[in-house]
Scaffold this motif. Structure first.
Motif, short mmCIF file in Angstrom:
data_model
loop_
_atom_site.label_atom_id
_atom_site.label_comp_id
_atom_site.label_asym_id
_atom_site.label_seq_id
_atom_site.Cartn_x
_atom_site.Cartn_y
_atom_site.Cartn_z
N SER A 10 0.83 -1.21 0.00
CA SER A 10 0.00 0.00 0.00
C SER A 10 0.86 1.25 0.00
O SER A 10 0.56 2.22 -0.70
N ILE A 171 -2.48 -12.71 0.44
CA ILE A 171 -3.13 -12.86 -0.85
C ILE A 171 -2.46 -14.05 -1.53
O ILE A 171 -1.42 -13.92 -2.14
N LYS A 288 -2.10 -1.53 -9.16
CA LYS A 288 -1.94 -2.08 -7.82
C LYS A 288 -2.17 -3.59 -7.85
O LYS A 288 -3.04 -4.08 -8.57
N SER A 290 -3.58 -5.24 -5.54
CA SER A 290 -4.93 -5.49 -5.04
C SER A 290 -5.98 -5.29 -6.14
O SER A 290 -6.96 -6.04 -6.21
N TYR A 293 -5.74 -8.31 -8.42
CA TYR A 293 -6.33 -9.47 -7.74
C TYR A 293 -7.85 -9.42 -7.79
O TYR A 293 -8.51 -10.39 -8.17
N ASN A 294 -8.42 -8.29 -7.39
CA ASN A 294 -9.88 -8.17 -7.38
C ASN A 294 -10.47 -8.31 -8.78
O ASN A 294 -11.56 -8.86 -8.95
N LEU A 310 -9.21 -8.86 0.24
CA LEU A 310 -8.30 -7.73 0.11
C LEU A 310 -8.69 -6.53 0.95
O LEU A 310 -8.01 -5.53 0.93
N SER A 314 -6.36 -2.84 1.83
CA SER A 314 -6.75 -1.54 1.30
C SER A 314 -6.59 -0.50 2.40
O SER A 314 -6.53 -0.82 3.58
#
Length: 446
Positions: A10, A171, A288, A290, A293-294, A310, A314
């Motif tokens: 992050s 993750i 990112k 994340s 991944y999402n 996730l 965040s």
């Protein structure tokens, strides 16, 4: 020094996002990568690491006219309950003459006076960065080939968070049945995507152009192993991502492949166009982990529970009570309005009437965050911020600019001075609270 839990991913992506506008304005690729095998849940001083990375990246962007700037984090040594990490910022800029490398970290030293006139100087930024790195027990160095590239590299030690830490959520997914095609003319971007996808056990193929990608897609169909998904850069020479998408979706053999388009932050107006050609997702660069991944979870599984994995990596969104804020504003009416909003949210507020007062107050007492007006008598917000960033004992505090103008370039001017973010006046309660949520949470929860 701070010694708090934070998420390394992050923090690094935050640096990239802050400077993405500046990179896009200059037509540069800005990428951010951390070795996917590094545990991102660490203990250290996130604000000072972040400041060093911003300083170095800002410097690289300033002295690079074409090509790219890359921010990277890699493992140096695993020491059990802690590890040492390499952080680097590499650019394809003007480079530094070999005989000047030893002096580049000296205060106000410049590689070349003609370069200073052309690009502006580095001022205290590199000197401050070396001081901050050494305060964290590390070392900062530079290597360069004049006219080709420069790389600033430093290492520091970070502790690992306990396995039962409340902020930890790994993750770790298995996408071994998925064939994914990366289409991007930039090798650095392809490398970053490939390494992350391989960590998730995807089968990955790369193509450096739309034409090459179409050929690979047809080969995959012929071999009975078509691509499940293609991640496609929007801006490529010869054939851009939109043209590539139109060709894919008009071909009966290829149109089942899911398309995800990547583009720079200022090109979001093309989202509707990408949807019209059949793109399933549109993601902004720097990408990112994340977000990637999402996206994959949504495309392949569409399970609501996967989205929750996730949430812990965040940025937190709730406002924290009791943040100690230094409001630097010379206009008494503006002071009263801001104080009323802040105190209503249960924050503690002290006021300074100009930048000089603000610096003295920061040296005399601890604050969590500064709201800094840009235009003030005695010492304006830009000069005050530069002075704060030059003092290691107070340099890491988040500084939010308050400006009466929303003209193009204002954000860049604030970031160049060392500010972290900015708000336009008159202040709106919702926007101010959102900004505090973003930065006060970093200070309290990282």
């Amino acid at each position: 020094l701070e010694n708090t839990e934070f998420n390394l991913l992050s923090m690094m992506y935050d640096v990239a996002n802050i400077l993405a506008f500046k990179a896009e304005e200059k037509g540069l690729e800005l990428s951010c990568f951390i070795d996917p095998y590094i545990d991102p849940f660490v203990i250290g001083d996130p604000l000072r690491i972040r400041q060093v990375l911003i300083n170095l990246t800002n410097n690289s962007l300033k002295f690079t006219e074409k090509g790219e700037v890359s921010i990277r984090g890699t493992l140096k040594e695993d020491l059990g309950n802690r590890f040492s990490l390499w952080f680097s910022v590499r650019d394809t800029g003007i480079g530094i003459p070999e005989e000047k490398l030893d002096k580049i970290f000296e205060s106000f030293s410049q590689a070349d006076t003609s370069t200073t006139r052309r690009f502006g100087g580095t001022g205290l930024r590199l000197s401050i960065s070396r001081t901050l790195v050494e305060m964290m027990g590390g070392s900062l160095s530079v290597s360069s080939v004049e006219g080709k590239w420069s790389e600033f590299k430093f290492f520091i030690y970070l502790e690992k968070q306990a396995s039962d830490s409340v902020s930890r959520k790994d993750i770790d997914i298995d996408l071994s049945t998925k064939n994914i095609l990366i289409v991007d003319d930039n090798k650095t971007n392809r490398d970053i995507l490939r390494q992350q996808l391989l960590k998730w056990k995807c089968k990955v193929v790369e193509a450096e152009s739309g034409k090459a990608a179409l050929a690979k897609m047809r080969e995959a169909v012929d071999s009975m192993s078509p691509f499940n998904l293609a991640i496609v850069d929007l801006q490529m020479p010869a054939m851009d991502g939109l043209d590539f998408g139109r060709l894919v979706k008009s071909d009966d053999d290829l149109k089942s492949t899911i398309l995800v388009l990547l583009s720079s932050v200022t090109n979001k107006g093309e989202i509707d166009t990408s949807k019209n050609i059949g793109s399933s997702r549109y993601l902004s660069k720097p990408l990112k982990q994340s977000d990637l991944y999402n996206c994959l979870m949504a495309m392949f599984y569409r399970e609501s529970k996967s989205e929750k994995i996730l949430e812990t990596v965040s940025e937190p969104t709730g406002i924290i009570d009791g943040v100690k804020i230094l409001l630097t504003e010379d206009n008494l009416i503006n002071q009263k309005v801001a104080v009323k909003i802040l105190e209503k949210s249960h924050h503690k507020v002290a006021c300074a009437n100009n930048g000089e007062e603000a610096v003295k107050m920061l040296e005399a007492d601890h604050y969590d965050l500064v709201l800094m007006d840009c235009q003030m008598p005695v010492m304006d917000g830009y000069e005050a911020t530069k002075l704060i960033r030059s003092k290691p004992e107070i340099s890491a505090i988040p500084i939010i600019a308050l400006t009466a103008s929303a003209l193009k370039g204002d954000r860049e001017k604030c970031i160049e001075a060392g500010m972290d973010d900015y708000l336009t006046k008159p202040l709106k309660r919702e926007e101010l609270n959102m900004m505090l949520s973003k930065w006060a949470n970093k200070k309290h929860k990282q």
